[in-house]
Design an enzyme around this catalytic site. Structure first.
Site, PDB file in Angstrom:
ATOM      1  N   HIS A   1       0.880  -1.184   0.000  1.00 27.19           N
ATOM      2  CA  HIS A   1       0.000   0.000   0.000  1.00 27.19           C
ATOM      3  C   HIS A   1       0.914   1.230   0.000  1.00 27.19           C
ATOM      4  CE1 HIS A   1      -3.463   2.408   0.578  1.00 27.19           C
ATOM      5  NE2 HIS A   1      -3.799   2.120   1.828  1.00 27.19           N
TER       6      HIS A   1
ATOM      7  N   HIS B   1      -2.337  -2.431  -9.587  1.00 25.79           N
ATOM      8  CA  HIS B   1      -3.356  -1.816  -8.733  1.00 25.79           C
ATOM      9  C   HIS B   1      -4.581  -2.706  -8.681  1.00 25.79           C
ATOM     10  CE1 HIS B   1      -5.940   1.175  -6.888  1.00 25.79           C
ATOM     11  NE2 HIS B   1      -4.825   1.819  -6.575  1.00 25.79           N
TER      12      HIS B   1
ATOM     13  N   ASP C   1       2.431   5.688  -6.773  1.00 26.21           N
ATOM     14  CA  ASP C   1       3.674   5.641  -5.996  1.00 26.21           C
ATOM     15  C   ASP C   1       4.921   5.649  -6.868  1.00 26.21           C
ATOM     16  OD1 ASP C   1       2.527   5.616  -3.457  1.00 26.21           O
ATOM     17  OD2 ASP C   1       2.085   3.490  -3.613  1.00 26.21           O
TER      18      ASP C   1
HETATM   19  N1  ACO Z   1       4.891  -6.914  -9.598  1.00 25.39           N
HETATM   20  C1  ACO Z   1       4.848  -8.153 -10.116  1.00 25.39           C
HETATM   21  N2  ACO Z   1       3.705  -8.786 -10.402  1.00 25.39           N
HETATM   22  C2  ACO Z   1       2.558  -8.118 -10.158  1.00 25.39           C
HETATM   23  C3  ACO Z   1       2.539  -6.826  -9.638  1.00 25.39           C
HETATM   24  C4  ACO Z   1       3.765  -6.220  -9.350  1.00 25.39           C
HETATM   25  N3  ACO Z   1       3.816  -4.981  -8.840  1.00 25.39           N
HETATM   26  N4  ACO Z   1       1.255  -6.416  -9.517  1.00 25.39           N
HETATM   27  C5  ACO Z   1       0.507  -7.431  -9.931  1.00 25.39           C
HETATM   28  N5  ACO Z   1       1.296  -8.446 -10.326  1.00 25.39           N
HETATM   29  C6  ACO Z   1       0.880  -9.721 -10.850  1.00 25.39           C
HETATM   30  C7  ACO Z   1       0.402 -10.627  -9.747  1.00 25.39           C
HETATM   31  O1  ACO Z   1       1.446 -11.349  -9.155  1.00 25.39           O
HETATM   32  C8  ACO Z   1      -0.575 -11.483 -10.503  1.00 25.39           C
HETATM   33  O2  ACO Z   1       0.150 -12.427 -11.257  1.00 25.39           O
HETATM   34  P1  ACO Z   1      -0.334 -13.963 -11.345  1.00 25.39           P
HETATM   35  O3  ACO Z   1      -1.750 -13.899 -11.833  1.00 25.39           O
HETATM   36  O4  ACO Z   1       0.622 -14.569 -12.290  1.00 25.39           O
HETATM   37  O5  ACO Z   1      -0.220 -14.476  -9.949  1.00 25.39           O
HETATM   38  C9  ACO Z   1      -1.192 -10.537 -11.511  1.00 25.39           C
HETATM   39  O6  ACO Z   1      -0.219  -9.521 -11.711  1.00 25.39           O
HETATM   40  C10 ACO Z   1      -2.486  -9.901 -11.104  1.00 25.39           C
HETATM   41  O7  ACO Z   1      -2.322  -9.244  -9.891  1.00 25.39           O
HETATM   42  P2  ACO Z   1      -3.528  -8.459  -9.257  1.00 25.39           P
HETATM   43  O8  ACO Z   1      -4.704  -9.383  -9.124  1.00 25.39           O
HETATM   44  O9  ACO Z   1      -3.698  -7.145  -9.930  1.00 25.39           O
HETATM   45  O10 ACO Z   1      -2.971  -8.168  -7.836  1.00 25.39           O
HETATM   46  P3  ACO Z   1      -3.699  -7.557  -6.584  1.00 25.39           P
HETATM   47  O11 ACO Z   1      -4.898  -6.811  -6.950  1.00 25.39           O
HETATM   48  O12 ACO Z   1      -3.844  -8.608  -5.556  1.00 25.39           O
HETATM   49  O13 ACO Z   1      -2.529  -6.593  -6.066  1.00 25.39           O
HETATM   50  C11 ACO Z   1      -1.184  -4.785  -5.648  1.00 25.39           C
HETATM   51  C12 ACO Z   1      -2.520  -5.225  -6.228  1.00 25.39           C
HETATM   52  C13 ACO Z   1      -1.053  -5.274  -4.200  1.00 25.39           C
HETATM   53  C14 ACO Z   1      -1.125  -3.257  -5.650  1.00 25.39           C
HETATM   54  C15 ACO Z   1      -0.044  -5.361  -6.513  1.00 25.39           C
HETATM   55  O14 ACO Z   1      -0.158  -4.868  -7.814  1.00 25.39           O
HETATM   56  C16 ACO Z   1       1.345  -5.073  -5.935  1.00 25.39           C
HETATM   57  O15 ACO Z   1       1.811  -5.789  -5.067  1.00 25.39           O
HETATM   58  N6  ACO Z   1       1.997  -3.976  -6.383  1.00 25.39           N
HETATM   59  C17 ACO Z   1       3.274  -3.588  -5.842  1.00 25.39           C
HETATM   60  C18 ACO Z   1       3.090  -2.754  -4.589  1.00 25.39           C
HETATM   61  C19 ACO Z   1       2.550  -1.376  -4.902  1.00 25.39           C
HETATM   62  O16 ACO Z   1       3.010  -0.695  -5.779  1.00 25.39           O
HETATM   63  N7  ACO Z   1       1.582  -0.953  -4.090  1.00 25.39           N
HETATM   64  C20 ACO Z   1       0.991   0.381  -4.205  1.00 25.39           C
HETATM   65  C21 ACO Z   1      -0.474   0.297  -4.511  1.00 25.39           C
HETATM   66  S1  ACO Z   1      -1.159   1.881  -4.934  1.00 25.39           S
HETATM   67  C22 ACO Z   1      -1.166   2.794  -3.520  1.00 25.39           C
HETATM   68  O17 ACO Z   1      -1.187   2.306  -2.423  1.00 25.39           O
HETATM   69  C23 ACO Z   1      -1.135   4.300  -3.710  1.00 25.39           C
END
Ligand code: ACO
Length: 377
Positions: free
Chosen positions: A223, A262, A316
């Site tokens: 987050h 996201h 971010d």
């Molecule tokens: N890096 C690598 N892989 C990713 C990332 C990432 N940043 N984001 C999503 N994926 C992948 C997942 O591993 C998943 O792959 P899979 O289907 O092969 O397992 C696929 O993409 C789909 O993921 P989502 O369903 O979109 O993931 P979720 O909704 O659970 O997670 C989250 C969202 C937590 C923000 C994720 O994208 C993440 O961890 N990002 C990195 C941390 C980040 O930047 N957080 C800031 C959020 S915005 C904010 O707070 C202002």
């Protein structure tokens, strides 16, 4: 399992309540605060005006804005007890721990802590809005071995923060980029930290407890902690030419790429273009080879992630590097997010209380079936 109900891990896709505060319009991929597109607010309005909009539902007129600003400025100083308490926290702790402790302490000091009326809530929210920058700035200076700089009631919210951090206010272009980030970070519907605040509020607990819990939720790198993690990641990669190779290694190690992806946006975070534009302006005005290296690396990783995983950056990603270029220490990035998001949290706390329902979901039990306890030990 005790229930056959469908399970939504992480509450993904679950609508738990209504809100009048903000929404992401999927069709146009835009975020609105009280109906106004956030990019238009960021381009034309100050952070204080947006805070007013989130809390009271409307942008303030000139008289109301002057009153709002005067009230916020009067509340900025910390009392001696708070300043001494925070100065005693170990410097090894994260600045988010300092902020979390500060919010909790403000609650302990406030004789009206348990007053849940809208008027009392607005007073507490304004108190937090005013004081949190003073805490963050004093903490950054302490870690740099410097004495705190007192808030200046003659300066706006964004300018005053620079003044308290660095003892001076930078070029208006830099202040403007910072203010844009504050507007973009202010509110985002039922995100993890806001939902945390709503869960705590739903038990009829007090505002300070809800905000303390929200600070804890925001701290995590999935987050708000991601803006700090973006900077660590860029430092780890170092050379722009290494971006693709680093990405392959990181993905092979099942690491999340910080500042990408996201839960809500499927076609890119609507806040990114305006923050990226602000970042580009900071890079252009710096005209420094080190800044150029970082900007080149930032762009190279963005292209590589898009090509390799099809994932877009979130707010971010540009904000992390922008805060670095503004001169803030990396651990301060997420506390800056708090300074802004406290407006959204407290708007949601008030809304939750206005038509409260205890938030208490169910779980599908997956443990052992019922069995007799052992008779002999
Ligand atoms: N890096 C690598 N892989 C990713 C990332 C990432 N940043 N984001 C999503 N994926 C992948 C997942 O591993 C998943 O792959 P899979 O289907 O092969 O397992 C696929 O993409 C789909 O993921 P989502 O369903 O979109 O993931 P979720 O909704 O659970 O997670 C989250 C969202 C937590 C923000 C994720 O994208 C993440 O961890 N990002 C990195 C941390 C980040 O930047 N957080 C800031 C959020 S915005 C904010 O707070 C202002």
């Amino acid at each position: 399992m005790t229930t056959s109900a469908e399970i939504h891990r992480g509450l993904a896709g679950v609508v738990v309540d209504t809100t009048e505060i903000s929404t992401v319009i999927q069709e146009t991929n835009s975020l609105t605060y009280r109906g106004y597109p956030v990019q238009d607010l960021a381009a034309r309005y100050s952070f204080e005006e947006v805070a007013h909009l989130l809390w009271y539902g409307e942008l303030p007129d000139a008289r109301r804005l002057a009153e709002f600003r005067a009230a916020e400025r009067a509340l900025r100083p910390l009392d001696r007890t708070t300043a001494e308490l925070l100065a005693r926290l170990p410097e090894t702790c994260h600045p988010m721990d300092v902020l979390r402790t500060a919010v909790s302490f403000f609650g302990a000091e406030d004789p009206t802590e348990g007053d849940g009326s809208p008027a009392a809530h607005h007073a507490k929210a304004l108190n937090l809005l005013a004081k949190l920058p003073t805490v963050v700035a004093a903490d950054q200076r302490r870690r740099r071995g410097l004495d705190p700089v007192a808030p200046d009631p003659g300066l706006g919210y964004a300018e005053n923060f620079f003044h308290m951090c660095f003892g001076g206010v930078p070029d208006p272009d830099v202040v403007r980029c910072f203010e844009i980030s504050l507007v973009l970070y202010a509110e985002h519907s039922f995100n993890a930290s806001t939902f945390t605040a709503r869960v705590v509020t739903s038990t009829l607990s007090d505002l300070y407890s809800a905000v303390t819990a929200a600070v804890g939720a925001l701290k995590g790198p999935l987050h708000g902690g991601a803006n700090e993690a973006v900077m660590h990641m860029l430092e780890e990669i170092g050379d722009p030419a290494r971006a693709e190779e680093w990405l392959e290694e990181a993905l092979a190690a099942k690491r999340k790429i910080m500042g990408f992806g996201h839960r809500v946006y499927r076609h890119g975070d609507s806040r990114v273009p305006i923050m990226q534009d602000a970042l580009d302006r900071l890079v252009a005005r710096a005209a420094d080879p080190e800044v150029t290296r970082l900007a080149t690396l930032h762009a190279a990783l963005r292209r590589a992630v898009r090509a390799r995983k099809g994932i877009h950056p979130n707010l971010d990603y540009p904000a992390g590097l922008a805060y670095h270029l503004m001169g803030f220490d990396t651990p301060v990035f997420t506390p800056v997010f708090v300074m802004s998001r406290v407006t959204g949290w407290t708007a949601h706390i008030t809304e939750q209380l206005a038509h409260n329902a205890l938030i208490r979901p169910l779980a599908a039990y997956a443990g052992p079936g019922q069995r007799p306890v052992p008779i002999a030990r």
